[in-house]
Design a protein around this motif. Structure first.
Motif, short mmCIF file in Angstrom:
data_model
loop_
_atom_site.label_atom_id
_atom_site.label_comp_id
_atom_site.label_asym_id
_atom_site.label_seq_id
_atom_site.Cartn_x
_atom_site.Cartn_y
_atom_site.Cartn_z
N GLY B 6 28.03 -29.47 23.74
CA GLY B 6 27.45 -28.37 22.97
C GLY B 6 26.60 -28.89 21.83
N MET B 7 27.12 -29.93 21.18
CA MET B 7 26.38 -30.46 20.05
C MET B 7 25.07 -31.09 20.51
N GLU B 8 25.14 -31.71 21.68
CA GLU B 8 23.92 -32.36 22.17
C GLU B 8 22.84 -31.34 22.47
N ASN B 9 23.27 -30.12 22.71
CA ASN B 9 22.29 -29.10 23.05
C ASN B 9 21.76 -28.36 21.82
N THR B 10 22.14 -28.84 20.65
CA THR B 10 21.69 -28.15 19.44
C THR B 10 20.44 -28.84 18.90
N VAL B 11 19.51 -28.03 18.46
CA VAL B 11 18.33 -28.57 17.79
C VAL B 11 18.39 -28.12 16.33
N TYR B 12 18.34 -29.07 15.45
CA TYR B 12 18.33 -28.73 14.03
C TYR B 12 16.89 -28.79 13.54
N ILE B 13 16.47 -27.74 12.88
CA ILE B 13 15.13 -27.82 12.27
C ILE B 13 15.22 -27.46 10.80
N ILE B 62 1.53 -18.50 6.62
CA ILE B 62 2.98 -18.64 6.52
C ILE B 62 3.55 -18.70 7.92
N ILE B 63 4.30 -19.76 8.20
CA ILE B 63 5.00 -19.84 9.48
C ILE B 63 6.47 -19.55 9.21
N ASP B 64 6.96 -18.47 9.81
CA ASP B 64 8.35 -18.08 9.60
C ASP B 64 9.24 -18.88 10.54
N VAL B 65 10.45 -19.18 10.07
CA VAL B 65 11.35 -19.98 10.89
C VAL B 65 11.73 -19.22 12.17
N MET B 66 11.78 -17.90 12.11
CA MET B 66 12.14 -17.11 13.29
C MET B 66 11.14 -17.31 14.42
N MET B 67 9.89 -17.44 14.05
CA MET B 67 8.85 -17.66 15.05
C MET B 67 9.06 -19.00 15.74
N VAL B 68 9.44 -19.99 14.94
CA VAL B 68 9.68 -21.32 15.50
C VAL B 68 10.89 -21.28 16.43
N VAL B 69 11.95 -20.60 15.99
CA VAL B 69 13.15 -20.49 16.83
C VAL B 69 12.80 -19.82 18.16
N ARG B 70 12.01 -18.76 18.06
CA ARG B 70 11.60 -18.03 19.28
C ARG B 70 10.85 -18.96 20.23
N MET B 71 9.95 -19.76 19.68
CA MET B 71 9.16 -20.66 20.53
C MET B 71 10.03 -21.70 21.21
N ILE B 72 10.98 -22.26 20.44
CA ILE B 72 11.83 -23.29 21.02
C ILE B 72 12.72 -22.67 22.11
N SER B 73 13.27 -21.48 21.83
CA SER B 73 14.15 -20.84 22.82
C SER B 73 13.40 -20.49 24.09
N GLN B 75 10.88 -22.20 25.35
CA GLN B 75 10.66 -23.45 26.08
C GLN B 75 11.97 -23.98 26.66
N TYR B 76 13.03 -23.95 25.85
CA TYR B 76 14.33 -24.48 26.28
C TYR B 76 15.38 -23.40 26.09
N PRO B 77 15.56 -22.52 27.07
CA PRO B 77 16.47 -21.37 26.88
C PRO B 77 17.91 -21.80 26.63
N THR B 78 18.28 -23.02 27.04
CA THR B 78 19.69 -23.39 26.90
C THR B 78 20.02 -23.98 25.54
N VAL B 79 19.04 -24.44 24.79
CA VAL B 79 19.39 -25.10 23.52
C VAL B 79 19.67 -24.06 22.44
N GLU B 80 20.53 -24.51 21.53
CA GLU B 80 20.83 -23.67 20.39
C GLU B 80 20.05 -24.22 19.21
N VAL B 81 19.36 -23.37 18.50
CA VAL B 81 18.54 -23.83 17.37
C VAL B 81 19.25 -23.50 16.07
N GLN B 82 19.42 -24.51 15.26
CA GLN B 82 20.03 -24.30 13.94
C GLN B 82 18.96 -24.54 12.89
N ALA B 83 18.68 -23.54 12.08
CA ALA B 83 17.68 -23.71 11.02
C ALA B 83 18.39 -24.01 9.70
#
Lengths: 122, 212
Positions: B6-13, B62-73, B75-83
């Motif tokens: 699970g941890m390996e599938n997390t992306v921290y930004i 202004i780039i909102d973090v939600m937009m970045v999370v949306r883009m990453i999800s 591309q990689y639907p299985t990863v969990e993004v932690q901001a």
């Protein structure tokens, strides 16, 4: 009157600035006494008109100290009014603020000298 | 094992606070955020295109973090993004910088110089400084002096000294390493400006404001 004087000192932050420069935070209560004694001494001096008959050269350090204090008040006032950040941003000279400060500093010295040496006689 | 996976599938930004770009730059994820992720997707994440600066953009984006999370999800639907950290990045488009005009600068310098001189003279007149100086001089020496210059010339230089002490600048040289009140003031002003553009230039926050 006394409260107004203290409020003025507090708002302009002259004493905190001096303690910060000299790193003497622990002595700050002595600085309070300096201000209080100075205010009382000044009041007595202006009411009683004492005369000490000493050498005129003592006026040099007194004048320098008086000027430095007024200069710090003036600087504190300029800073409280937020003049420089806005000005520097407007004319886009963020890196040359020091030159603008020097304009004010030299202006203060020149204006004061001009007043005492020439303007007074007019 | 599952936990590790699970941890390996997390992306921290972590969004950066302010980023400066040139007009027509393409902005990638690595430009606006720090990323921690597992090795395989790291380089593709870094090169994820976020925005292309165009002429329609003003000089602040202004780039909102939600937009970045949306883009990453996406591309990689299985990863969990932690901001972590600031919820947006302020992108400052550095338009071609007009050189500072020296004549304008000289005008401002002259204005400040004359204004400063006049204000101190007005102040002295206002508080009858001349009379006060004469009285101090008499108090100390016992002599009458209409122009006590021995007191007044050091006083005048003290004025400049006091201002320099307050601003902690001896021309270019600093007296100690603490930031001067002016630098703190500049910082606060910039923070207020940032706060303003975050709320007013960010489309995500504007939408909520428009609704009510």
């Amino acid at each position: 009157m006394g409260a107004g004087f203290v409020a003025f000192l507090v708002v302009l932050g002259v004493i905190p600035r001096l303690t910060q420069l000299t790193k003497t935070m622990k002595m700050i209560y002595l600085y309070e006494w300096a201000v209080v004694l100075g205010a009382v001494g000044g009041t007595l001096g202006s009411l009683r008109d004492p005369i000490f008959h000493t050498t005129a050269f003592i006026t040099v350090p007194i004048g320098l100290a008086a000027g430095t204090f007024v200069g710090m008040l003036a600087a504190g006032l300029t800073e409280a009014l937020n003049v420089f950040p806005i000005l520097a941003k407007r004319i886009r000279v963020e890196d040359r603020i020091v030159i603008l400060i020097m304009a004010i500093v030299i202006g203060k010295i020149a204006g004061s000298l001009f007043q005492w040496m020439y303007f007074i006689d007019q | 094992m599952l936990g590790v996976k699970g941890m390996e599938n997390t992306v921290y930004i972590r969004m950066r606070n302010r980023v400066q770009v040139k007009p027509n730059d393409s902005i990638f994820l690595k430009d606006i955020a720090q990323i921690i992720s597992r090795e395989e997707i790291h380089s593709t994440l870094e090169k994820l295109p976020v925005h292309k600066v165009s002429l329609e953009d003003n000089n602040i984006i202004i780039i909102d973090v939600m937009m970045v999370v949306r883009m990453i999800s996406k591309q990689y639907p299985t990863v969990e993004v932690q901001a972590i950290g600031p919820p947006q990045t302020i992108i400052e488009v550095m338009l071609k910088r007009r050189p500072v005009s020296y004549s304008l600068f000289m005008v401002v310098w002259f204005l400040l110089f004359i204004g400063s001189a006049i204000t101190i003279m007005n102040f002295h007149e206002d508080v009858s400084m001349q009379a006060v100086h004469q009285r101090i001089y008499t108090m100390i020496t016992g002599k009458q002096e209409s122009k006590p210059l021995l007191l007044q010339i050091p006083y005048s230089f003290g004025l400049g000294l006091g201002m320099i002490l307050f601003f902690n600048h001896f021309f270019k040289k600093r007296i100690n390493e603490e930031p001067s009140p002016l630098e703190v003031e500049m910082f606060n002003y910039q923070q207020s400006l940032d706060q303003y553009v975050i709320l007013n230039e960010n489309k995500e926050s504007l939408k909520r404001l428009d609704d009510d």
